[in-house]
Motif scaffolding. Structure first.
Motif, PDB file in Angstrom:
ATOM      1  N   ALA A 102     -27.209  14.278  21.495  1.00  0.00           N
ATOM      2  CA  ALA A 102     -28.602  14.745  21.401  1.00  0.00           C
ATOM      3  C   ALA A 102     -28.922  15.181  19.970  1.00  0.00           C
ATOM      4  CB  ALA A 102     -28.835  15.883  22.385  1.00  0.00           C
ATOM      5  N   ALA A 103     -28.035  15.970  19.377  1.00  0.00           N
ATOM      6  CA  ALA A 103     -28.319  16.493  18.026  1.00  0.00           C
ATOM      7  C   ALA A 103     -28.375  15.371  16.995  1.00  0.00           C
ATOM      8  CB  ALA A 103     -27.244  17.503  17.632  1.00  0.00           C
ATOM      9  N   MET A 104     -27.603  14.309  17.220  1.00  0.00           N
ATOM     10  CA  MET A 104     -27.548  13.219  16.240  1.00  0.00           C
ATOM     11  C   MET A 104     -28.577  12.129  16.536  1.00  0.00           C
ATOM     12  SD  MET A 104     -23.404  13.149  15.779  1.00  0.00           S
ATOM     13  CE  MET A 104     -22.571  14.680  15.287  1.00  0.00           C
ATOM     14  N   GLY A 105     -29.442  12.391  17.502  1.00  0.00           N
ATOM     15  CA  GLY A 105     -30.538  11.461  17.772  1.00  0.00           C
ATOM     16  C   GLY A 105     -30.095  10.163  18.411  1.00  0.00           C
ATOM     17  N   VAL A 106     -28.945  10.169  19.080  1.00  0.00           N
ATOM     18  CA  VAL A 106     -28.445   8.939  19.706  1.00  0.00           C
ATOM     19  C   VAL A 106     -29.333   8.598  20.906  1.00  0.00           C
ATOM     20  CG1 VAL A 106     -26.507   7.965  21.019  1.00  0.00           C
ATOM     21  CG2 VAL A 106     -26.078   9.248  18.905  1.00  0.00           C
ATOM     22  N   THR A 107     -29.808   7.374  20.954  1.00  0.00           N
ATOM     23  CA  THR A 107     -30.680   6.968  22.065  1.00  0.00           C
ATOM     24  C   THR A 107     -29.983   5.997  23.004  1.00  0.00           C
ATOM     25  OG1 THR A 107     -31.609   5.074  20.890  1.00  0.00           O
ATOM     26  CG2 THR A 107     -32.748   7.185  20.612  1.00  0.00           C
ATOM     27  N   GLN A 108     -28.874   5.379  22.557  1.00  0.00           N
ATOM     28  CA  GLN A 108     -28.148   4.510  23.487  1.00  0.00           C
ATOM     29  C   GLN A 108     -26.648   4.700  23.317  1.00  0.00           C
ATOM     30  OE1 GLN A 108     -27.613   0.137  21.966  1.00  0.00           O
ATOM     31  NE2 GLN A 108     -29.776   0.434  22.318  1.00  0.00           N
ATOM     32  N   VAL A 109     -26.009   4.955  24.446  1.00  0.00           N
ATOM     33  CA  VAL A 109     -24.563   5.138  24.459  1.00  0.00           C
ATOM     34  C   VAL A 109     -23.946   3.887  25.065  1.00  0.00           C
ATOM     35  CG1 VAL A 109     -22.694   6.437  25.576  1.00  0.00           C
ATOM     36  CG2 VAL A 109     -24.641   7.653  24.569  1.00  0.00           C
ATOM     37  N   VAL A 110     -23.090   3.240  24.286  1.00  0.00           N
ATOM     38  CA  VAL A 110     -22.350   2.077  24.785  1.00  0.00           C
ATOM     39  C   VAL A 110     -20.881   2.447  24.688  1.00  0.00           C
ATOM     40  CG1 VAL A 110     -21.773  -0.350  24.382  1.00  0.00           C
ATOM     41  CG2 VAL A 110     -24.128   0.442  24.017  1.00  0.00           C
TER      42      VAL A 110
END
Ligand code: GLU
Length: 320
Positions: A205-213
């Motif tokens: 969340a803090a690093m602005g990740v929008t997709q986790v693969v």
């Protein structure tokens, strides 16, 4: 997946050994998925457990990604803005996240030893950990204070007897009852090390990740993570899990398998393009193994081509 505007994928390796082909295939898919959406890649080192991780492996991971053309746009060892991107340096941040959960009255100390936990639970969650028996859930503050004199507690999150549902971008609809699947789970270990589940949510969340693969072995952790997103008031990313790559004899790959580690393969004479092309072939993106750069695979990538079942490395594909 999500809109193209601010897509961010990530590599979140644990520097506890050299990457094996399974780690690399997953990283390739994460990279392709983000790049095809015009997104960026964040590199975060998951080195929470400093007893198992080494700076030397961290450096090696960066060299390996670079060599293969799996470049990242943010993070890593040298990028300090707005880092740090090594989890071992982010303890104060995890403390603040823990405080938010504590303020909701959802965290309790657990004094059970590993042996007690294993003995108290017949079913085991899919990650091999015992389903928590709930033994310390109802300790009074006085009882907890008394026990603290003898033993440092782990901190657990109370979970509700409720289903958490989500749709995996590759494996489709998923649902899990947290109480049955894992029970109250650990946020901070008794030695003070923050648990993966909390750190991964806070950081993505803090690093602005929008997709986790990531590998399918973490599919069953996702409901716990989604529950944390909800409690922390954070927007969850999309999740796409990948099949695992297995050795030709069907066993799980291990970081100790030298023959299928990147340095071992380079020594055997495979070029980075040979390795990427073979991994893309294993992942269903190419009809035949042929040398490729990651960037050349971007137009060929689609989740429909990637199998759902784990993939056995074809015999001889990575031997000369
Ligand atoms: N650090 C984990 C690993 O290397 C991956 C965690 C994740 O992708 O959420 O297996």
């Amino acid at each position: 997946m999500e809109s193209h505007a601010k897509v961010a994928g990530r590599f979140a390796p644990s520097p506890s050994g050299q990457m094996h082909l399974g780690n690399l295939m997953c990283s390739l898919l994460a990279w392709l998925s983000a790049k095809q959406a015009g997104g960026r890649i964040v590199l975060r080192m998951e080195d929470l457990d400093t007893a198992r991780t080494k700076l030397e492996y961290t450096r090696q991971l960066e060299r390996d990604f670079r060599l293969l053309g799996l470049d990242w746009d943010e993070g890593g060892l040298t990028d300090s803005q707005p880092g740090p991107y090594c989890q071992s340096q982010r303890t104060a941040f995890y403390e603040r996240c823990l405080d938010k959960l504590q303020a909701q009255g959802l965290v309790f100390p657990c004094f059970c030893s590993r042996a007690e936990l294993h003995a108290a639970s017949a079913p085991h969650a899919s990650d091999g950990e015992p389903v928590y028996s709930g033994k310390c859930r109802h300790l009074t503050p006085e009882q907890a204070a008394e026990k603290s004199k003898l033993r440092a507690p782990a901190l657990r999150l109370r979970v509700p007897d409720e289903e958490v549902s989500f749709t995996d971008a590759h494996y489709g609809p998923q649902s899990q009852n947290l109480a049955q699947a894992c029970g109250d789970f650990i946020l901070r270990r008794s030695d003070g090390v923050f648990a993966y589940q909390l750190a991964v949510v806070a950081d993505d969340a803090a690093m602005g990740v929008t997709q986790v693969v990531r590998g399918r072995d973490l599919l069953s952790s996702t409901p716990r993570q989604l529950y944390l997103y909800k409690l922390l008031g954070l927007d969850p990313p999309s999740f796409a899990h990948t099949p695992l790559l297995l050795a030709p004899d069907g066993r799980r790959l291990s970081k100790r398998d030298r023959d299928i580690s990147l340095p071992g393969l380079l020594e055997a004479g495979f070029t980075p393009e040979d390795i990427i092309g073979r991994l893309a072939y294993c992942a269903g993106l190419l009809d035949a193994p042929q040398p490729m750069k990651p960037a050349e695979l971007v137009p060929l990538f689609s989740w429909e081509k990637v199998p759902l079942q784990d993939i056995c490395l074809p015999k001889g594909l990575f031997t000369r």
